[in-house]
Design a protein around this motif. Structure first.
Motif, short mmCIF file in Angstrom:
data_model
loop_
_atom_site.label_atom_id
_atom_site.label_comp_id
_atom_site.label_asym_id
_atom_site.label_seq_id
_atom_site.Cartn_x
_atom_site.Cartn_y
_atom_site.Cartn_z
N LEU A 1 32.86 5.83 -8.89
CA LEU A 1 34.19 5.22 -9.05
C LEU A 1 34.66 4.54 -7.77
CD1 LEU A 1 36.01 8.05 -11.07
CD2 LEU A 1 35.02 5.93 -11.96
N SER A 2 33.72 4.20 -6.91
CA SER A 2 34.09 3.60 -5.62
C SER A 2 34.78 2.25 -5.80
CB SER A 2 32.84 3.43 -4.75
OG SER A 2 31.87 2.61 -5.41
N SER A 3 34.39 1.49 -6.83
CA SER A 3 35.03 0.19 -7.07
C SER A 3 36.51 0.37 -7.40
CB SER A 3 34.33 -0.56 -8.20
OG SER A 3 32.97 -0.79 -7.89
N TYR A 4 36.81 1.34 -8.24
CA TYR A 4 38.19 1.59 -8.60
C TYR A 4 38.97 2.16 -7.42
CZ TYR A 4 36.73 0.79 -13.40
OH TYR A 4 36.25 0.22 -14.55
N GLN A 5 38.33 2.99 -6.61
CA GLN A 5 39.00 3.51 -5.42
C GLN A 5 39.34 2.39 -4.44
OE1 GLN A 5 36.24 6.44 -3.98
NE2 GLN A 5 36.73 7.92 -5.59
N GLU A 6 38.44 1.42 -4.33
CA GLU A 6 38.70 0.29 -3.44
C GLU A 6 39.88 -0.54 -3.95
OE1 GLU A 6 38.10 -1.93 -0.05
OE2 GLU A 6 37.08 -0.08 -0.67
N ILE A 7 39.95 -0.72 -5.27
CA ILE A 7 41.06 -1.48 -5.84
C ILE A 7 42.38 -0.75 -5.63
CG2 ILE A 7 42.07 -2.25 -8.02
CD1 ILE A 7 39.28 -2.96 -8.96
N MET A 8 42.37 0.57 -5.81
CA MET A 8 43.59 1.35 -5.66
C MET A 8 44.14 1.31 -4.24
SD MET A 8 44.34 2.34 -8.62
CE MET A 8 43.58 2.51 -10.22
N ARG A 9 43.27 1.06 -3.27
CA ARG A 9 43.72 0.97 -1.88
C ARG A 9 44.17 -0.44 -1.50
NH1 ARG A 9 39.11 4.50 -0.85
NH2 ARG A 9 37.86 2.66 -0.37
N PHE B 1 46.70 -3.24 -1.76
CA PHE B 1 48.08 -3.49 -2.18
C PHE B 1 48.21 -4.86 -2.85
CE2 PHE B 1 52.22 -5.40 -1.21
CZ PHE B 1 53.05 -4.52 -1.89
N SER B 2 47.45 -5.85 -2.40
CA SER B 2 47.57 -7.20 -2.96
C SER B 2 47.18 -7.23 -4.44
CB SER B 2 46.69 -8.19 -2.17
OG SER B 2 45.32 -7.83 -2.26
N PHE B 3 46.29 -6.33 -4.86
CA PHE B 3 45.91 -6.27 -6.27
C PHE B 3 47.12 -5.91 -7.13
CE2 PHE B 3 44.80 -3.48 -9.83
CZ PHE B 3 44.09 -4.36 -10.61
N PHE B 4 47.84 -4.87 -6.74
CA PHE B 4 49.01 -4.45 -7.51
C PHE B 4 50.10 -5.51 -7.44
CE2 PHE B 4 46.88 -0.43 -6.61
CZ PHE B 4 46.87 0.14 -7.87
N ASN B 5 50.23 -6.15 -6.27
CA ASN B 5 51.23 -7.21 -6.15
C ASN B 5 50.91 -8.36 -7.10
OD1 ASN B 5 53.45 -8.54 -5.17
ND2 ASN B 5 52.43 -9.34 -3.36
N SER B 6 49.65 -8.76 -7.14
CA SER B 6 49.24 -9.82 -8.05
C SER B 6 49.41 -9.40 -9.50
CB SER B 6 47.77 -10.19 -7.79
OG SER B 6 47.59 -10.64 -6.47
N THR C 1 49.99 -22.78 -4.32
CA THR C 1 50.05 -21.74 -3.30
C THR C 1 49.56 -22.29 -1.97
OG1 THR C 1 49.64 -20.04 -4.97
CG2 THR C 1 49.33 -19.42 -2.67
N ASN C 2 50.38 -22.15 -0.94
CA ASN C 2 50.02 -22.57 0.41
C ASN C 2 50.15 -21.37 1.35
OD1 ASN C 2 49.56 -25.30 -0.22
ND2 ASN C 2 51.72 -25.78 0.00
N GLY C 3 49.07 -21.02 2.02
CA GLY C 3 49.13 -19.93 2.97
C GLY C 3 48.69 -18.62 2.37
N GLU C 4 48.09 -17.78 3.21
CA GLU C 4 47.54 -16.51 2.76
C GLU C 4 48.63 -15.56 2.30
OE1 GLU C 4 44.61 -12.98 4.51
OE2 GLU C 4 45.09 -14.75 5.70
N ALA C 5 49.84 -15.69 2.85
CA ALA C 5 50.92 -14.77 2.47
C ALA C 5 51.32 -14.91 1.02
CB ALA C 5 52.14 -15.01 3.37
N HIS C 6 51.02 -16.07 0.41
CA HIS C 6 51.43 -16.31 -0.98
C HIS C 6 50.25 -16.21 -1.95
CE1 HIS C 6 55.43 -17.60 0.26
NE2 HIS C 6 54.86 -18.32 1.19
N TYR C 7 49.11 -15.72 -1.49
CA TYR C 7 47.95 -15.64 -2.39
C TYR C 7 48.19 -14.79 -3.63
CZ TYR C 7 44.85 -18.11 0.80
OH TYR C 7 44.25 -19.06 1.57
N PRO C 8 49.02 -13.73 -3.58
CA PRO C 8 49.26 -12.98 -4.82
C PRO C 8 49.86 -13.80 -5.93
CG PRO C 8 49.90 -11.66 -2.93
CD PRO C 8 49.58 -13.04 -2.41
N LEU C 9 50.49 -14.95 -5.61
CA LEU C 9 51.02 -15.81 -6.66
C LEU C 9 49.91 -16.36 -7.55
CD1 LEU C 9 53.82 -17.82 -4.85
CD2 LEU C 9 54.11 -16.14 -6.64
N GLN C 10 48.64 -16.23 -7.10
CA GLN C 10 47.54 -16.69 -7.92
C GLN C 10 47.32 -15.76 -9.11
OE1 GLN C 10 44.19 -17.11 -5.35
NE2 GLN C 10 45.17 -18.62 -4.05
N THR C 11 47.98 -14.63 -9.15
CA THR C 11 48.03 -13.73 -10.30
C THR C 11 46.67 -13.16 -10.68
OG1 THR C 11 47.76 -15.48 -11.94
CG2 THR C 11 50.00 -14.92 -11.25
#
Length: 230
Positions: free
Chosen positions: A59-67, A69-74, A220-230
């Protein structure tokens, strides 16, 4: 119901079951394969050892996703976009389809607006003019750019217009005689009568906003707004 028990009918049923089984397997296997890859060890997945069952359960893939934050933000931005986009699109569609469903005598700009809508559907300005327009309205790097840029799907608009035209005109005439205004006629006659087509378009619109990713890449411009890519 009387069933035909002849040999030809039985053979047809067997062949039909086999074909439907193959079709169902072809639809379900990619999902199952993706699940097996996600719970297999990284080395086994990269070497192509995973076929039908997971290899080296992990379950290492899921553990990596859970850590991450950008995944949950997206993920939450995707939910926000889907809800806002569906609500705004349905509001725009209903408000625009209601007058366009009238005759030219009842609503004089109808033909002009319909020609403009159809022209925009057939002839697209392209990505660059669209991007310049979005930038001029300050819709870069914010959720409203993702929501408003596709809020008028012309094909769905035509569906709603045709459904509104198919509703009995006697209902509207009776409401007018009773003193009902346009807003009451819309919300108490047209919308309840068009629930089947509206429910279908809600589904189409929600799936579109959930799956669409290209606009997020462009707006989207800039790394700070990458979660807007959904």
């Amino acid at each position: 119901m009387i069933q035909n028990k002849s040999f030809g009918s039985k053979a047809f049923n067997v062949i039909n079951y086999i074909l439907m089984g193959i079709l169902a397997f072809s639809c379900l296997y990619p999902l199952w394969y993706s699940l097996c890859l996600s719970v297999s060890e990284k080395a086994a997945a990269n070497s192509g050892m995973v076929t039908v069952w997971p290899v080296g359960f992990s379950l290492s893939s899921y553990q990596e996703i859970m850590r991450d934050f950008s995944f949950f933000n997206s993920f939450f931005i995707s939910i926000e976009r889907t809800i806002l986009g569906t609500v705004i699109t349905m509001l725009v569609l209903v408000m625009m389809a209601f007058p366009l469903a009238k005759t030219k005598k009842e609503y004089r700009p109808r033909n002009v607006l319909m020609w403009l809508v159809l022209f925009c559907m057939v002839f697209s300005g392209g990505t660059i003019p669209w991007y310049i327009t979005m930038k001029s309205y300050n819709l870069i790097d914010n959720i409203w750019g993702l929501v408003l840029s596709g809020s008028l799907p012309v094909f769905n608009l035509i569906l709603v217009i045709n459904f509104f035209r198919g509703l009995p005109s006697d209902l509207e005439e009776a409401a007018v005689v009773d003193g009902a205004g346009p807003w009451r006629i819309l919300f108490q006659i047209f919308i309840p009568g068009a629930i089947p087509v509206l429910a279908t378009i809600v589904l189409f619109t929600g799936v579109y906003h959930w799956n669409e990713f290209f606009q997020g890449l462009v707006l989207t411009n800039g790394e700070a707004h990458y979660p807007l890519q959904t």
